[in-house]
Write a protein that holds these residues in place. Structure first.
Motif, mmCIF file in Angstrom:
data_model
loop_
_atom_site.group_PDB
_atom_site.id
_atom_site.type_symbol
_atom_site.label_atom_id
_atom_site.label_comp_id
_atom_site.label_asym_id
_atom_site.label_seq_id
_atom_site.Cartn_x
_atom_site.Cartn_y
_atom_site.Cartn_z
ATOM 1 N N HIS A 191 0.845 -1.194 0.000
ATOM 2 C CA HIS A 191 0.000 0.000 0.000
ATOM 3 C C HIS A 191 0.880 1.244 0.000
ATOM 4 C CE1 HIS A 191 -3.306 -2.692 1.002
ATOM 5 N NE2 HIS A 191 -2.627 -3.119 2.043
ATOM 6 N N GLU A 192 0.861 1.978 -1.068
ATOM 7 C CA GLU A 192 1.730 3.147 -1.190
ATOM 8 C C GLU A 192 1.204 4.357 -0.437
ATOM 9 O OE1 GLU A 192 2.424 4.036 -5.252
ATOM 10 O OE2 GLU A 192 3.514 2.173 -5.669
ATOM 11 N N ASP A 193 -0.121 4.467 -0.304
ATOM 12 C CA ASP A 193 -0.701 5.724 0.158
ATOM 13 C C ASP A 193 -1.345 5.688 1.534
ATOM 14 O OD1 ASP A 193 -0.023 6.871 -2.315
ATOM 15 O OD2 ASP A 193 -1.841 6.043 -3.224
ATOM 16 N N LEU A 194 -1.581 4.519 2.099
ATOM 17 C CA LEU A 194 -2.279 4.464 3.388
ATOM 18 C C LEU A 194 -1.414 5.055 4.508
ATOM 19 C CD1 LEU A 194 -3.994 0.959 3.244
ATOM 20 C CD2 LEU A 194 -5.013 3.190 2.822
ATOM 21 N N PRO A 195 -2.026 5.808 5.422
ATOM 22 C CA PRO A 195 -1.256 6.465 6.489
ATOM 23 C C PRO A 195 -0.600 5.477 7.453
ATOM 24 C CG PRO A 195 -3.434 7.458 6.252
ATOM 25 C CD PRO A 195 -3.444 6.190 5.447
ATOM 26 N N VAL A 196 0.662 5.734 7.770
ATOM 27 C CA VAL A 196 1.400 4.958 8.770
ATOM 28 C C VAL A 196 1.991 5.937 9.774
ATOM 29 C CG1 VAL A 196 3.288 3.371 9.230
ATOM 30 C CG2 VAL A 196 1.979 3.153 7.107
ATOM 31 N N ILE A 197 1.627 5.764 11.040
ATOM 32 C CA ILE A 197 2.154 6.602 12.114
ATOM 33 C C ILE A 197 3.112 5.773 12.955
ATOM 34 C CG2 ILE A 197 1.592 7.967 14.154
ATOM 35 C CD1 ILE A 197 -1.196 8.411 12.977
ATOM 36 N N ILE A 198 4.331 6.265 13.116
ATOM 37 C CA ILE A 198 5.304 5.605 13.986
ATOM 38 C C ILE A 198 5.197 6.223 15.379
ATOM 39 C CG2 ILE A 198 7.762 5.226 14.457
ATOM 40 C CD1 ILE A 198 6.821 3.621 12.100
ATOM 41 N N VAL A 199 5.099 5.375 16.410
ATOM 42 C CA VAL A 199 5.149 5.845 17.799
ATOM 43 C C VAL A 199 6.344 5.148 18.454
ATOM 44 C CG1 VAL A 199 2.700 6.404 18.006
ATOM 45 C CG2 VAL A 199 3.444 4.077 18.469
ATOM 46 N N SER A 200 7.329 5.916 18.890
ATOM 47 C CA SER A 200 8.564 5.284 19.364
ATOM 48 C C SER A 200 9.306 6.168 20.353
ATOM 49 C CB SER A 200 9.478 4.977 18.169
ATOM 50 O OG SER A 200 10.704 4.421 18.605
ATOM 51 N N ALA A 201 10.045 5.496 21.249
ATOM 52 C CA ALA A 201 10.916 6.206 22.179
ATOM 53 C C ALA A 201 12.276 6.481 21.546
ATOM 54 C CB ALA A 201 11.087 5.388 23.458
ATOM 55 N N GLU A 202 12.492 5.950 20.334
ATOM 56 C CA GLU A 202 13.744 6.187 19.616
ATOM 57 C C GLU A 202 13.784 7.643 19.151
ATOM 58 O OE1 GLU A 202 16.303 4.296 19.218
ATOM 59 O OE2 GLU A 202 15.483 2.476 20.115
ATOM 60 N N LEU A 203 14.694 8.410 19.714
ATOM 61 C CA LEU A 203 14.740 9.840 19.426
ATOM 62 C C LEU A 203 15.911 10.243 18.535
ATOM 63 C CD1 LEU A 203 13.832 11.224 22.985
ATOM 64 C CD2 LEU A 203 12.313 10.595 21.112
ATOM 65 N N ASP A 204 16.814 9.293 18.227
ATOM 66 C CA ASP A 204 17.968 9.665 17.413
ATOM 67 C C ASP A 204 17.545 9.881 15.970
ATOM 68 O OD1 ASP A 204 18.953 6.944 15.794
ATOM 69 O OD2 ASP A 204 17.840 6.561 17.649
ATOM 70 N N ILE A 205 18.224 10.785 15.319
ATOM 71 C CA ILE A 205 17.830 11.219 13.981
ATOM 72 C C ILE A 205 17.921 10.090 12.959
ATOM 73 C CG2 ILE A 205 20.123 12.004 13.302
ATOM 74 C CD1 ILE A 205 16.721 13.680 12.540
ATOM 75 N N TYR A 259 -6.110 14.051 11.852
ATOM 76 C CA TYR A 259 -5.539 14.696 10.672
ATOM 77 C C TYR A 259 -5.393 13.711 9.517
ATOM 78 C CZ TYR A 259 -2.050 16.577 7.499
ATOM 79 O OH TYR A 259 -1.376 16.966 6.374
ATOM 80 N N HIS A 260 -4.853 12.538 9.795
ATOM 81 C CA HIS A 260 -4.608 11.568 8.725
ATOM 82 C C HIS A 260 -5.900 10.957 8.195
ATOM 83 C CE1 HIS A 260 -0.293 11.775 8.781
ATOM 84 N NE2 HIS A 260 -0.304 11.679 10.094
ATOM 85 N N ILE A 261 -6.892 10.816 9.063
ATOM 86 C CA ILE A 261 -8.186 10.314 8.596
ATOM 87 C C ILE A 261 -8.820 11.328 7.644
ATOM 88 C CG2 ILE A 261 -10.546 9.783 9.341
ATOM 89 C CD1 ILE A 261 -9.232 8.534 11.860
ATOM 90 N N LYS A 262 -8.634 12.601 7.942
ATOM 91 C CA LYS A 262 -9.153 13.638 7.039
ATOM 92 C C LYS A 262 -8.499 13.548 5.668
ATOM 93 C CE LYS A 262 -10.737 17.247 10.213
ATOM 94 N NZ LYS A 262 -10.529 18.647 10.683
ATOM 95 N N THR A 263 -7.202 13.199 5.654
ATOM 96 C CA THR A 263 -6.525 13.085 4.354
ATOM 97 C C THR A 263 -7.069 11.896 3.566
ATOM 98 O OG1 THR A 263 -4.694 11.701 5.167
ATOM 99 C CG2 THR A 263 -4.420 14.087 5.332
ATOM 100 N N ILE A 264 -7.468 10.842 4.272
ATOM 101 C CA ILE A 264 -8.045 9.687 3.598
ATOM 102 C C ILE A 264 -9.359 10.080 2.929
ATOM 103 C CG2 ILE A 264 -9.037 7.388 3.920
ATOM 104 C CD1 ILE A 264 -7.185 7.016 6.311
ATOM 105 N N LEU A 265 -10.111 10.912 3.622
ATOM 106 C CA LEU A 265 -11.464 11.222 3.174
ATOM 107 C C LEU A 265 -11.583 12.548 2.431
ATOM 108 C CD1 LEU A 265 -13.173 10.253 6.542
ATOM 109 C CD2 LEU A 265 -13.044 8.837 4.493
ATOM 110 N N LYS A 266 -10.453 13.222 2.196
ATOM 111 C CA LYS A 266 -10.507 14.599 1.704
ATOM 112 C C LYS A 266 -10.966 14.731 0.256
ATOM 113 C CE LYS A 266 -5.723 14.839 0.080
ATOM 114 N NZ LYS A 266 -4.420 15.508 0.240
ATOM 115 N N ASN A 267 -10.865 13.678 -0.554
ATOM 116 C CA ASN A 267 -11.160 13.812 -1.983
ATOM 117 C C ASN A 267 -12.529 14.419 -2.252
ATOM 118 O OD1 ASN A 267 -8.706 12.800 -2.704
ATOM 119 N ND2 ASN A 267 -9.416 10.688 -2.814
ATOM 120 N N ASP A 268 -13.522 13.911 -1.550
ATOM 121 C CA ASP A 268 -14.877 14.398 -1.771
ATOM 122 C C ASP A 268 -15.775 13.923 -0.647
ATOM 123 O OD1 ASP A 268 -17.146 14.376 -4.650
ATOM 124 O OD2 ASP A 268 -17.346 15.219 -2.652
ATOM 125 N N ILE A 269 -16.205 14.860 0.185
ATOM 126 C CA ILE A 269 -17.031 14.488 1.332
ATOM 127 C C ILE A 269 -18.286 13.773 0.884
ATOM 128 C CG2 ILE A 269 -18.399 15.417 3.257
ATOM 129 C CD1 ILE A 269 -16.333 17.616 3.518
#
Length: 226
Positions: free
Chosen positions: A70-84, A114-124
């Protein structure tokens, strides 16, 4: 909407899962990379939340596999890893967002919103699908209406109708129903037929047609002219 969560901290996993389910989302949560890979290879989700340092395959490896499918589906990373380096790698592999632990639950929900809005933004307007015979289905909140009066659906009925609406006038196989509604978990054929039959009773007769030996087809055309 189906959300996948990979988080090995039991308490945090439970906290996020419960909060999302209270918001009306359908959540599949796992605590290790092996189960994560199994799920993403065999099921489809609308949004992914991944920790990086988990047993088995890392969040980075899971993210890489998601992006192959899936190229376009939103992926959110949640992590304690803070190094660049870890942050850069996550974005290079295709994550859409990076939330650093610890975080407030409300902060995660704001990111999700925010990311759910991007999924649905094309046309309400595309959220509300006209099914014919006075029926409408809102894909965003998975509510069914007849002449603007809501018809109450169970959890499984919402998933099943979402699958049908995304495949209007196309054959939906029993395997597709098993995958989407039951996440490929064991289910007796009689239980599957029961959910389908209960949904049929909430719609006009003939809208869900049985395709013998294959599956079902949701017929959206109001062919009666009424």
């Amino acid at each position: 909407m189906k959300i996948f969560l990979l988080e090995d901290d039991f308490s945090l996993n439970k906290l996020i899962s419960n909060a999302l389910e209270k918001k009306g989302f359908f959540v599949t949560s796992v605590d290790n990379g092996y189960d994560a890979m199994t799920n993403i290879l065999n099921n489809n989700y609308d949004l992914y939340i991944l920790d990086i340092n988990v047993p088995g395959f890392s969040g980075h490896e899971v993210l890489e596999e998601i992006r192959k499918r899936h190229e376009d589906l939103p992926v959110i990373i949640v992590s304690a890893e803070l190094d660049i380096d870890n942050i850069s790698k996550a974005y290079e592999l295709g994550c859409n967002d990076y939330l650093k632990k610890p975080f407030e639950l409300e902060e995660l929900l704001l990111h999700l919103k925010y990311h759910i809005k991007t999924i649905l933004k094309n046309d309400i307007d595309k959220d509300v699908i006209e099914l014919g015979f006075g029926y409408k289905f809102n894909l965003k909140d998975q509510n069914l209406y007849k002449h603007d009066h809501e018809i109450v659906l169970t959890h499984k009925e919402k998933l099943l109708l979402t699958l049908f609406v995304n495949n209007l006038d196309k054959t939906v196989t029993s395997e597709m129903i098993h995958e989407y509604v039951w996440d490929n978990k064991a289910v007796e054929a009689v239980s599957m037929r029961s959910v389908i039959h209960k949904l049929q009773k909430k719609l006009k007769n003939g809208m869900i047609a049985n395709i013998r030996g294959v599956g079902y087809k949701f017929i959206s055309k109001d062919i009666s002219g009424f």
